[in-house]
Design a protein around this motif. Structure first.
Motif, PDB file in Angstrom:
ATOM      1  N   SER A 265       0.841  -1.197   0.000  1.00 54.39           N
ATOM      2  CA  SER A 265       0.000   0.000   0.000  1.00 54.39           C
ATOM      3  C   SER A 265       0.874   1.244   0.000  1.00 54.39           C
ATOM      4  CB  SER A 265      -0.924   0.011   1.224  1.00 54.39           C
ATOM      5  OG  SER A 265      -1.778  -1.111   1.218  1.00 54.39           O
ATOM      6  N   THR A 267       0.716   5.825  -0.202  1.00 58.34           N
ATOM      7  CA  THR A 267       0.017   7.109  -0.210  1.00 58.34           C
ATOM      8  C   THR A 267       0.773   8.036  -1.147  1.00 58.34           C
ATOM      9  OG1 THR A 267      -0.742   6.817   2.057  1.00 58.34           O
ATOM     10  CG2 THR A 267      -0.784   9.051   1.176  1.00 58.34           C
ATOM     11  N   TYR A 278      -3.860  10.488  -2.575  1.00 60.54           N
ATOM     12  CA  TYR A 278      -4.585   9.276  -2.971  1.00 60.54           C
ATOM     13  C   TYR A 278      -3.954   8.075  -2.273  1.00 60.54           C
ATOM     14  CZ  TYR A 278      -6.107  12.310  -6.796  1.00 60.54           C
ATOM     15  OH  TYR A 278      -6.620  13.353  -7.550  1.00 60.54           O
ATOM     16  N   ASN A 279      -4.767   7.065  -2.039  1.00 61.62           N
ATOM     17  CA  ASN A 279      -4.298   5.787  -1.497  1.00 61.62           C
ATOM     18  C   ASN A 279      -4.294   4.754  -2.610  1.00 61.62           C
ATOM     19  OD1 ASN A 279      -4.165   6.761   1.226  1.00 61.62           O
ATOM     20  ND2 ASN A 279      -6.394   6.598   1.323  1.00 61.62           N
ATOM     21  N   ARG A 281      -3.172   0.713  -3.666  1.00 59.38           N
ATOM     22  CA  ARG A 281      -2.857  -0.610  -3.135  1.00 59.38           C
ATOM     23  C   ARG A 281      -2.665  -1.570  -4.287  1.00 59.38           C
ATOM     24  NH1 ARG A 281      -7.293  -4.390  -0.135  1.00 59.38           N
ATOM     25  NH2 ARG A 281      -5.936  -5.936   0.848  1.00 59.38           N
ATOM     26  N   THR A 440     -13.756   4.556  -4.609  1.00 59.44           N
ATOM     27  CA  THR A 440     -12.820   3.424  -4.546  1.00 59.44           C
ATOM     28  C   THR A 440     -13.020   2.557  -5.781  1.00 59.44           C
ATOM     29  OG1 THR A 440     -12.887   3.409  -2.120  1.00 59.44           O
ATOM     30  CG2 THR A 440     -12.079   1.427  -3.216  1.00 59.44           C
ATOM     31  N   ASN A 488      -9.314   6.271  -3.691  1.00 60.47           N
ATOM     32  CA  ASN A 488      -8.663   4.979  -3.421  1.00 60.47           C
ATOM     33  C   ASN A 488      -8.628   4.139  -4.698  1.00 60.47           C
ATOM     34  OD1 ASN A 488      -8.644   5.565  -0.515  1.00 60.47           O
ATOM     35  ND2 ASN A 488     -10.848   5.209  -0.650  1.00 60.47           N
TER      36      ASN A 488
END
Length: 524
Positions: A265, A267, A278-279, A281, A440, A488
Motif C-alpha cells: 500500500s 500514499t 490518494y491511497n 494498493r 474506490t 482509493n
C-alpha cells in the motif's frame, strides 16, 4: 379553429360535399352519408372512401401547416422571450410526466432513507445483518438442493444412455431411438432447471418484500421508543433470529476467503500546485474473492468488510470493481462465476443480477446507431469490445458497482498502447466514478484475471507500466472533470503470479507515482 373544405369526387364532378376540418366523425360514416344522399351505386363505396381519405389527409396537413406558420409568426413578433419560455415550461410540467414536479417520495426512496438511518444507528446494524444472513442461508440451502437434484438426474440419464448404447451394438435398438432419448433427456434437464430458477426467484422476491416491510416497521418502532429492543424477530418467522452456520459450509463450491499476503500500500501526491492525496494498493488475489459474499460470522475480517459495505451503501463513498468479460457478458469464465456468486443471496436494494443483465441485453441491440457501420458495410449491433456495462449490487463485499468491460483476443497482445480501446474504456470508467460518487475502484493491473503462458516477466512489466502511467494521467485529468474524487485505487494481479514478479511491479509503482515520504530529522 375549424375550416370548411369543398370535396369533389374525381369520377363524377357533379358529386360534391362540404367537409369541416379537422374531421371529427368517421370517414366511413361520411362516405355512406354521401352515397345515400347522392344515390350512388354500392360498388362505388371503395373508390369514394379512398378519395375521401386522401382528401381529408391532404387538407388536414395543409390546415396544420397554416396554423403552425401563424403561431410561428406570432412568436417571432414577440420580443419578450422570457414570457415564451415560462409559457412552454408550464405546458411541459403540466402535460408531460417526466418534466412534472414530484408529488412525493417513491417507495424506493423511502426504503433507502429508512435503511440508511437504521444501519447508522449502531444498535440496529447487528440485527439487520443477522436477518440478511438468515435469508442468505435459506437461498443457499435451496441452491444446494437444486445442484443435488440436477446432479442426480444427470447421473441417471448417463446410466440409461449407456445401457441403450449397449443395446445398439446388439441390434436391439435403432439410432433414431437413441436420438429421441437424447432429446428427451435435454428436455428433462431444461424443465428441471427452469423449475428451480422459478423457485429460487420466488423465494428471493418474497424475501425482498418481507425485508423491506420489516425495515420500515423497524424504523417506526425505533422512532417511537428511541432505543431498539433486542427481541426483534426475523421477518420470515415470529421466532427470534436464528444462528445459522456459515454460508460457505452449505455450498459445494466455495472460494478461498484468505487473500494472498502479496500486498503493498502507498500514499501518493499528485498535482503541481493543488496537490491531491490518494491511497493506492497493489495485491495478488482472485478478484472474485474481493467481492464474494461474506456471511461467515466466524470471520471477523469478512464481517468488518460486510459492515463497511452496508454503511457506505447510500453515501457518496461507493466502491467499484472492473471485471473483464466477452461481449455475451455472462457466457463463460470469471463473469459466469461472478454471476453465480452474486446470485447466492437476495438483493434487497436493487434488481437481481439476472434481471439487470436481461435489461442490458435488451438495450444492447440498440447500442449502435444506424450510421455506425463496419468496413464491410454491415451495420453493427449489440455490444462490441471496448463497451462497458454497469451492474449495481448491495449483497457483495466492497463492491457496490461492477464495470463489465468487453474484451477480445487483442487483450493479450504485446504491442498495446495508450490509444487501445481497453485503456480508453478505463478512462471512461474513471470518469463515471467521478460523476457518481465512486471513490474506490479496483482495476486488474495486467488486464487479465488469470496467468497465462504468454505472461512472461517482461510482458507483465511492460503491461503494468502502461496501465499505471495511463491511470496516473487520467487521475491528473480528473481535476478538470468535476464531481467527486477517486480517492482509493486498488490494482489486482492474478493469484498465480510469482513473488519475484509481484515485487518488481510493487517497486515500479512508487517510481511512477510520487509517493509521500515523511521527512526525518536527526538529533545531533
Amino acid at each position: 379553429m375549424t375550416v370548411v373544405a369543398d370535396f369533389k369526387y374525381y369520377k363524377n364532378e357533379d358529386i360534391s360535399a362540404s367537409i369541416t376540418l379537422p374531421l371529427t366523425e368517421s370517414i366511413v360514416e361520411l362516405s355512406h352519408h354521401i352515397i345515400e344522399e347522392q344515390k350512388l351505386h354500392p360498388y362505388e363505396e371503395d373508390d369514394l372512401l379512398n378519395a375521401l381519405e386522401n382528401f381529408v389527409y391532404s387538407n388536414n396537413e395543409n390546415h396544420n401547416d397554416k396554423q403552425s406558420n401563424e403561431a410561428l409568426n406570432i412568436t417571432l413578433c414577440v420580443n419578450n422571450d422570457e414570457d415564451i419560455i415560462r409559457y412552454w415550461e408550464k405546458q411541459f410540467k403540466e402535460e408531460t410526466v417526466s418534466y412534472g414536479d414530484k408529488s412525493g417520495s417513491s417507495d424506493s426512496e423511502l426504503f433507502s432513507t429508512a435503511y440508511h438511518k437504521l444501519v447508522h444507528s449502531g444498535i440496529a446494524l447487528d440485527t439487520m445483518l443477522q436477518v440478511e444472513q438468515s435469508y442468505a442461508h435459506d437461498v443457499a440451502k435451496l441452491i444446494q438442493q437444486r445442484d443435488e437434484q440436477i446432479e442426480k438426474l444427470t447421473k441417471d440419464q448417463e446410466d440409461m444412455m449407456n445401457k441403450k448404447l449397449e443395446e445398439v451394438q446388439t441390434g436391439n435398438i435403432s439410432s433414431e431411438e437413441i436420438n429421441n432419448l437424447e432429446q428427451m433427456h435435454i428436455e428433462q434437464q431444461s424443465f428441471m432447471l427452469v423449475k428451480w430458477i422459478s423457485k429460487i426467484d420466488t423465494l428471493k422476491e418474497t424475501q425482498r418484500r418481507e425485508f423491506r416491510d420489516w425495515v420500515m416497521k423497524l424504523l417506526e418502532e425505533h422512532q417511537r421508543t428511541i432505543t431498539l429492543q433486542s427481541s426483534f424477530s426475523s421477518p420470515s418467522s415470529p421466532a427470534v433470529i436464528k444462528t445459522f452456520p456459515p454460508i460457505t459450509s452449505v455450498l459445494h463450491e466455495t472460494n478461498d476467503p484468505q487473500i494472498s499476503s502479496l500486498e503493498e500500500s502507498f500514499t501518493i501526491h499528485l498535482g503541481s500546485q493543488m496537490k491531491q492525496i490518494y491511497n493506492i494498493r497493489i495485491l495478488s488475489a482472485n478478484i472474485l474473492d474481493l467481492c464474494s459474499i461474506p456471511y461467515d460470522t466466524s470471520n471477523n475480517e469478512q464481517q468488518a468488510q460486510r459492515i463497511q459495505t452496508a454503511l457506505a451503501l447510500y453515501t457518496n463513498d461507493l466502491c467499484g470493481t472492473v471485471l473483464l468479460t466477452d461481449i455475451n457478458v455472462d457466457s463463460m469464465g470469471v463473469s459466469k462465476d461472478f454471476i453465480e456468486e452474486a446470485s447466492k443471496s437476495s438483493d434487497f436494494h436493487v434488481d437481481s443480477i439476472d434481471k439487470q443483465l436481461d435489461i442490458i441485453k435488451l438495450h444492447a441491440l440498440d447500442a449502435r446507431s444506424a450510421e455506425n457501420y463496419t468496413n464491410t458495410g454491415s451495420k453493427k449491433k449489440g455490444l462490441i469490445p471496448g463497451d462497458v456495462v454497469i451492474t449495481k449490487h448491495s449483497n457483495l463485499c466492497l463492491a457496490h458497482l461492477v464495470f463489465h468491460m468487453m474484451v477480445d483476443e487483442s487483450l493479450y497482445s504485446s504491442d498495446m498502447n495508450s490509444r487501445h480501446y481497453i485503456i480508453l474504456a478505463i478512462r471512461n470508467i474513471m470518469k463515471v466514478c467521478c460523476s457518481y460518487d465512486i471513490t474506490t475502484l479496483t482495476i486488474p493491473l495486467l488486464l487479465g484475471h488469470e496467468m497465462t503462458e504468454n505472461m512472461t516477466v517482461q510482458w507483465c512489466t511492460k503491461r503494468a507500466e502502461l496501465v499505471l502511467k495511463c491511470v496516473k494521467g487520467f487521475m491528473i485529468e480528473m481535476t478538470s472533470w468535476g464531481g467527486s474524487e477517486l480517492k482509493n485505487l486498488q490494482f489486482v494481479v492474478p493469484k498465480g503470479i510469482s513473488e519475484e514478479v509481484f515485487n518488481s511491479l510493487a517497486t515500479m509503482l512508487p517510481s511512477i507515482f510520487r509517493v509521500s515520504n515523511p521527512l526525518v530529522f536527526k538529533v545531533k
